[in-house]
Structure formats: structure tokens, C-alpha cells
Design a protein around this motif. Sequence first.
Motif, PDB file in Angstrom:
ATOM      1  N   GLY A  15       0.799  -1.212   0.000  1.00  9.05           N
ATOM      2  CA  GLY A  15       0.000   0.000   0.000  1.00  9.05           C
ATOM      3  C   GLY A  15       0.835   1.266   0.000  1.00  9.05           C
ATOM      4  N   VAL A  16       2.102   1.154  -0.357  1.00  2.78           N
ATOM      5  CA  VAL A  16       2.965   2.327  -0.433  1.00  2.78           C
ATOM      6  C   VAL A  16       2.704   3.032  -1.760  1.00  2.78           C
ATOM      7  CG1 VAL A  16       5.370   3.074  -0.629  1.00  2.78           C
ATOM      8  CG2 VAL A  16       4.729   1.364   1.062  1.00  2.78           C
ATOM      9  N   LEU A  17       2.462   4.323  -1.695  1.00  3.06           N
ATOM     10  CA  LEU A  17       2.211   5.086  -2.910  1.00  3.06           C
ATOM     11  C   LEU A  17       3.452   5.068  -3.782  1.00  3.06           C
ATOM     12  CD1 LEU A  17       0.544   8.219  -1.270  1.00  3.06           C
ATOM     13  CD2 LEU A  17      -0.632   6.359  -2.463  1.00  3.06           C
ATOM     14  N   PRO A  18       3.295   4.868  -5.078  1.00  7.14           N
ATOM     15  CA  PRO A  18       4.471   4.852  -5.940  1.00  7.14           C
ATOM     16  C   PRO A  18       5.099   6.249  -5.999  1.00  7.14           C
ATOM     17  CG  PRO A  18       2.464   4.685  -7.241  1.00  7.14           C
ATOM     18  CD  PRO A  18       2.041   4.625  -5.818  1.00  7.14           C
ATOM     19  N   PRO A  19       6.433   6.302  -6.088  1.00  3.21           N
ATOM     20  CA  PRO A  19       7.093   7.593  -6.190  1.00  3.21           C
ATOM     21  C   PRO A  19       6.851   8.188  -7.567  1.00  3.21           C
ATOM     22  CG  PRO A  19       8.672   5.835  -6.483  1.00  3.21           C
ATOM     23  CD  PRO A  19       7.373   5.180  -6.150  1.00  3.21           C
ATOM     24  N   GLN A  20       7.088   9.472  -7.714  1.00  2.00           N
ATOM     25  CA  GLN A  20       6.961  10.085  -9.034  1.00  2.00           C
ATOM     26  C   GLN A  20       8.048   9.550  -9.962  1.00  2.00           C
ATOM     27  OE1 GLN A  20       6.050  11.879  -6.386  1.00  2.00           O
ATOM     28  NE2 GLN A  20       4.024  12.551  -7.029  1.00  2.00           N
ATOM     29  N   VAL A  21       9.218   9.325  -9.410  1.00  4.34           N
ATOM     30  CA  VAL A  21      10.320   8.807 -10.209  1.00  4.34           C
ATOM     31  C   VAL A  21      11.027   7.713  -9.414  1.00  4.34           C
ATOM     32  CG1 VAL A  21      12.328   9.415 -11.593  1.00  4.34           C
ATOM     33  CG2 VAL A  21      10.713  11.200 -10.943  1.00  4.34           C
ATOM     34  N   ALA A  22      11.398   6.649 -10.090  1.00  8.36           N
ATOM     35  CA  ALA A  22      12.175   5.587  -9.445  1.00  8.36           C
ATOM     36  C   ALA A  22      13.397   5.311 -10.316  1.00  8.36           C
ATOM     37  CB  ALA A  22      11.329   4.339  -9.268  1.00  8.36           C
ATOM     38  N   PRO A  23      14.348   6.218 -10.301  1.00 12.23           N
ATOM     39  CA  PRO A  23      15.495   6.105 -11.195  1.00 12.23           C
ATOM     40  C   PRO A  23      16.419   4.952 -10.821  1.00 12.23           C
ATOM     41  CG  PRO A  23      15.850   7.882  -9.647  1.00 12.23           C
ATOM     42  CD  PRO A  23      14.447   7.404  -9.427  1.00 12.23           C
ATOM     43  N   ARG A  24      17.045   4.373 -11.846  1.00 11.64           N
ATOM     44  CA  ARG A  24      18.014   3.294 -11.657  1.00 11.64           C
ATOM     45  C   ARG A  24      19.420   3.859 -11.812  1.00 11.64           C
ATOM     46  NH1 ARG A  24      12.881   1.400 -10.997  1.00 11.64           N
ATOM     47  NH2 ARG A  24      12.676  -0.796 -11.527  1.00 11.64           N
ATOM     48  N   ALA A  25      20.315   3.401 -10.999  1.00 10.54           N
ATOM     49  CA  ALA A  25      21.694   3.877 -11.061  1.00 10.54           C
ATOM     50  C   ALA A  25      22.303   3.675 -12.441  1.00 10.54           C
ATOM     51  CB  ALA A  25      22.538   3.172 -10.003  1.00 10.54           C
ATOM     52  N   THR A  26      22.095   2.504 -13.025  1.00 17.49           N
ATOM     53  CA  THR A  26      22.757   2.217 -14.300  1.00 17.49           C
ATOM     54  C   THR A  26      22.239   3.096 -15.439  1.00 17.49           C
ATOM     55  OG1 THR A  26      21.188   0.414 -14.655  1.00 17.49           O
ATOM     56  CG2 THR A  26      23.338  -0.179 -13.782  1.00 17.49           C
ATOM     57  N   GLY A  27      21.126   3.755 -15.219  1.00 14.64           N
ATOM     58  CA  GLY A  27      20.630   4.678 -16.227  1.00 14.64           C
ATOM     59  C   GLY A  27      21.190   6.073 -16.038  1.00 14.64           C
ATOM     60  N   HIS A  28      22.061   6.243 -15.066  1.00 13.35           N
ATOM     61  CA  HIS A  28      22.566   7.581 -14.751  1.00 13.35           C
ATOM     62  C   HIS A  28      24.072   7.640 -14.619  1.00 13.35           C
ATOM     63  CE1 HIS A  28      18.312   7.570 -13.812  1.00 13.35           C
ATOM     64  NE2 HIS A  28      18.335   8.869 -14.012  1.00 13.35           N
ATOM     65  N   ILE A  29      24.743   6.789 -15.406  1.00 16.22           N
ATOM     66  CA  ILE A  29      26.207   6.758 -15.363  1.00 16.22           C
ATOM     67  C   ILE A  29      26.769   8.105 -15.811  1.00 16.22           C
ATOM     68  CG2 ILE A  29      28.280   5.633 -16.267  1.00 16.22           C
ATOM     69  CD1 ILE A  29      26.701   3.751 -14.511  1.00 16.22           C
ATOM     70  N   ILE A  30      26.142   8.677 -16.831  1.00 21.66           N
ATOM     71  CA  ILE A  30      26.630   9.959 -17.357  1.00 21.66           C
ATOM     72  C   ILE A  30      26.573  11.049 -16.293  1.00 21.66           C
ATOM     73  CG2 ILE A  30      26.049  11.838 -18.976  1.00 21.66           C
ATOM     74  CD1 ILE A  30      25.242   9.547 -20.951  1.00 21.66           C
ATOM     75  N   GLU A  31      25.452  11.081 -15.569  1.00 21.96           N
ATOM     76  CA  GLU A  31      25.311  12.071 -14.499  1.00 21.96           C
ATOM     77  C   GLU A  31      26.347  11.847 -13.400  1.00 21.96           C
ATOM     78  OE1 GLU A  31      22.895  10.505 -16.003  1.00 21.96           O
ATOM     79  OE2 GLU A  31      21.245  11.877 -16.444  1.00 21.96           O
ATOM     80  N   MET A  32      26.597  10.599 -13.105  1.00 19.44           N
ATOM     81  CA  MET A  32      27.575  10.294 -12.060  1.00 19.44           C
ATOM     82  C   MET A  32      28.964  10.743 -12.482  1.00 19.44           C
ATOM     83  SD  MET A  32      26.521   6.617 -10.506  1.00 19.44           S
ATOM     84  CE  MET A  32      25.109   5.897 -11.294  1.00 19.44           C
ATOM     85  N   ILE A  33      29.305  10.439 -13.727  1.00 16.20           N
ATOM     86  CA  ILE A  33      30.620  10.845 -14.218  1.00 16.20           C
ATOM     87  C   ILE A  33      30.772  12.365 -14.170  1.00 16.20           C
ATOM     88  CG2 ILE A  33      32.081  10.954 -16.301  1.00 16.20           C
ATOM     89  CD1 ILE A  33      31.108   8.068 -16.912  1.00 16.20           C
ATOM     90  N   ALA A  34      29.712  13.049 -14.564  1.00 19.95           N
ATOM     91  CA  ALA A  34      29.768  14.513 -14.536  1.00 19.95           C
ATOM     92  C   ALA A  34      29.977  15.020 -13.112  1.00 19.95           C
ATOM     93  CB  ALA A  34      28.473  15.096 -15.117  1.00 19.95           C
ATOM     94  N   LEU A  35      29.295  14.382 -12.189  1.00 17.66           N
ATOM     95  CA  LEU A  35      29.421  14.792 -10.785  1.00 17.66           C
ATOM     96  C   LEU A  35      30.832  14.526 -10.268  1.00 17.66           C
ATOM     97  CD1 LEU A  35      27.961  15.850  -8.273  1.00 17.66           C
ATOM     98  CD2 LEU A  35      27.167  13.530  -7.817  1.00 17.66           C
TER      99      LEU A  35
END
Length: 443
Positions: A86-106
Motif C-alpha cells: 500500500g505504499v504510494l508509488p514515487p513520481q520517479v524511481a530512477p536506476r543507477a545504471t541509467g545515470h552513469i553519465i550524471e555520475m561521471i559529470a558529478l
Amino acid sequence: MTRVESACTSVGRRCRRRRTSATRAEIVPDLLRRWLGYRGHEVFCVRNITDIDDKIIARGRDENRPAVVVAEEYARVYERQIERLGVLPPQVAPRATGHIIEMIALIERLVEVGAAYESGGDVFFAVRSFDSYGQLSGRNVDELRSGARVEPDERKRDLLDFALWKRAKAGEPSWTSPWGRGRPGWHIECSAMAGKYLGTAFDIHAGGLDLIFPHHENEIAQSEAASGRRFARFWLHNGLLMMGDAKMSKSLGNVISLDQALDRYGSNVLRMFFLSAHYRSPMDFDENRLAEAAAAFDRWSAFERATRGLPPPDPLTSTVAEDIRQRFHQAMDDDLGTPAAQAALFDLVSAGNRMLEAGARAEAAVARTVFCELAGVLGYSFADRTSGAGLYEPLIAELLALRTQARQRRDFATADAIRARLTQLGVVLQDSPEGPRWYLASP
RNA sequence: GGCCGGGUAGCCAAGUGGGAAGGCAGGGGACUGCAAAUCCCUUACGAGCGGGUUCGAUUCCCGCCCCGGCCUCCA
């Protein structure tokens, strides 16, 4: 708009531990979210999913499948489970592997500002470059250092430094980066995804107390060193859920998985269990507690059932119900005090039952309305258990009529046999002055 | 060893410097053919232990005991 990171959820870390906060770490932010929403705040919620780590890699190797595929499968199972709770779904549930570019930039940014350094294909965060390191968890860098029991890693400049990027090892999934092939370290994914979806500064970060050090501490260090802004304004740390000693629990027969618990008790009972203690207190998970929660919740559903047919309340107000609403608000506004809030609800149920007993139907209808509203805010839901039997409904009605006839001619043996048989079939029968009532047994 | 959190009735669990919420379980009663549900009454002269402050402490302070977390890789 209140921006919330609900929890850093790692797929690799599932249910192995004796102590865990995973389920509670979902229930607690859900509660906060619902309460904020009820109080008129718009909430934007992100649930980070870490889908790359040692355990996932190992599992992928065991199953001879790409790690990311394995991870996604587990992530979805997890999400389904949480939804069942019964937990409300979050607006976004991002996956780490989809954000390698952002991580590298950081990471590049961190290197640029001198908070991180590359060393033979690895990149480390320089803990001592971040002055307030340790503030969240109340730790002091020098004490940490003296307490460190790990052998020094010659690639690190300082024992406390942690990996932002790890050089690829043979046979592991890896991505290209300015430092060669590799994969992200733990922590950086949360900073990158939070930054992307919530902004470099946001309102509330939730998570289990077990993650306060080093994970949350490191998230702060990375994010703030890169952005120069305050990361999360508030932290909501839930206490841990003790699963008990596995061996001991097994011998007592009270070891039970989340799915089993859901099957056996339903989400309302699980919720009752979790909300019976304050979110920061540690709690033990065992089936006796669940059984108690089930008994407690039965009291609520009995009241809901008893008041279901009442005519909708006219403008008439009930001072009793309003007093209780006040108590409830006060308890929840004070650091989500669910034990006190639920106590108010139990008092409302008692008062409502007394109204019913006294024949004050209009007032009872108000009590019901307030009760359902407040219980709803906590995430409880009351299914209609007096219908939904589909084709069997007329059959049940027929059996009830037969039983009533039997009772009228004082043939109690037949009447009781019908009732017992229906109970076996999951149809609970209760006699009342207005005639027999039935409902389907939960969950 | 260090840091943090906690020890309240049979079980779970709140609030509070001055009458110890609520739930579960238990006991008694009402209602009922019985059961269930519901209602009424009842269950901690005492809050891990020992000191202290105070007119008064479960609530503040000190010490001790016990439980748990973190302090390390991984998440």
C-alpha cells in the motif's frame, strides 16, 4: 512543493540481514508523504534504486545473465511487493545504471573543485577536504581514523577516503569514463539521481538509521562539495526492524517473509504493526506481533462494517469526533506520532460504538466519516466485505434465510451447522437485532 | 574501546516535573438459544538498578547494569 527522496534502495541487499530497515524505510516515508499531502503540501517523491553492486554482479555471474537484467528483475519484484504494502508509488524511481553519465559529470566536478582525486583508474573522495564531514552522524574525522580497523589501501591518500569510481575488474560490467573503464562506487548514484530529479538542494531525505553512516554522510559530502549548496534540509531516519536470530526464529516457527505476511495478514495489518510504534524506535518482527496487530485491526474493521450502511451525515457535527480529529492532528504534527494518533482512532471507535449502542445514528455516521478519513490518511483501506462474493451472494442470502427459519422453529442444531459451514468457507456470520449479517473473512 | 538510541503492566506501546494514553491478552458483568460483535467494570502504589537536584521525578543530573545500532569491505 516538498521534494523528498524516500530511500536509497539497493537491489542487491535483500532480506539476508538479521536486521533490516527495508520495509520500514518504505512505510515511513509513505506515511510522511500521506501526512504532508493531507496537510496541503504537494509532494514530489523520488526512490533511488541502486542496481549495480557486488552482490548483483555475483548473482548475474551465478545465473549466467547480464547483471543489469538480473537487477531489473529483482527491482520489479521489490516494487511490486512494496506496492502490495500500500505504499504510494514515487513520481520517479530512477536506476543507477541509467545515470552513469550524471555520475561521471558529478565526479568530474568533484575532481575539478579538489574534493576528489584519481588514483590508478579509481577515483576517491577526499574526506578531509570536506569540513563538515561527520556532522550528520555525529562523528569526528580523527576518531573515525583511530577506530579504523581496515588495512590501509595504498591507492587512497587517506584511510577515510571512499571510492567514487572503481576501475573495472575482469568479467565485471563496466562503463567508459575519463579514467578508463570502470563502474560507480556506492553513494555516488544517490547524489547524482537526487541532484537530477530533486535539484542540488531539496527538502527531505528519508532512510534507515543503518544508512546514516557512511552512506548518508557520504551523499552529503559529495553533493555539497560539488554544488556548494545544502543537500537535504531534513533527514527522516527510521529505526531498524529486528528480524530476530534466524535459527531461533525458525525453531519457534515465527519466521515469515514479507510476501507470506502479506498473504496471511494483508497490508492493513502490516501497516498496523509498523505504525504501532514510533518510526524512530527499533522494533522486533515476529508473528505474535502481527497476530496482535490483526486483532487490533479487526476492531477497526468491525466498526467500519457496523457503520457502513448509515445514511451520510448531514451537517450535524460531533464534538467527540472533532476532539479526536484534533488529537490526531496534534500527534501526527509532532514528528509523526502514530502511536498517539492511532490511540485517538481507537478512542473514536469506542465512542462510535457507544453512539451506535445508544441509537445515535447520525452522530455515529459523523464518527464513521472522521474515522475513515483519518485512517485513510495513515494508508488504511477498508474493502467492502459484504459484497464481492459475486454469484455466491444470492446463495449466501438463501442459506441465511434457511438458517433464520431454523432458528425460528428453534432448530438450533441446523442453524449452528449452517453458520459453522459458512465460517469454514470464509463467510463470517453475526446475528444482530436487525437480523443476521455476514462478511467475508479477511484478508 | 568510542559515538548514538533504548530499558514503562503477561505482551506491544505513548505522553508527561505534580492524576501512568491506547492496543493485544486475562478476569467479572450486560446482551444472545449459542456464538460473534458491542457495551460496562477490572488488570503497573509502580516505571532496569543505585544515588542526587526538587515541596514533588517515570519525566532533569550522575554512576552502574542490560539490549540494539554504527564505528571496516560491501550494500
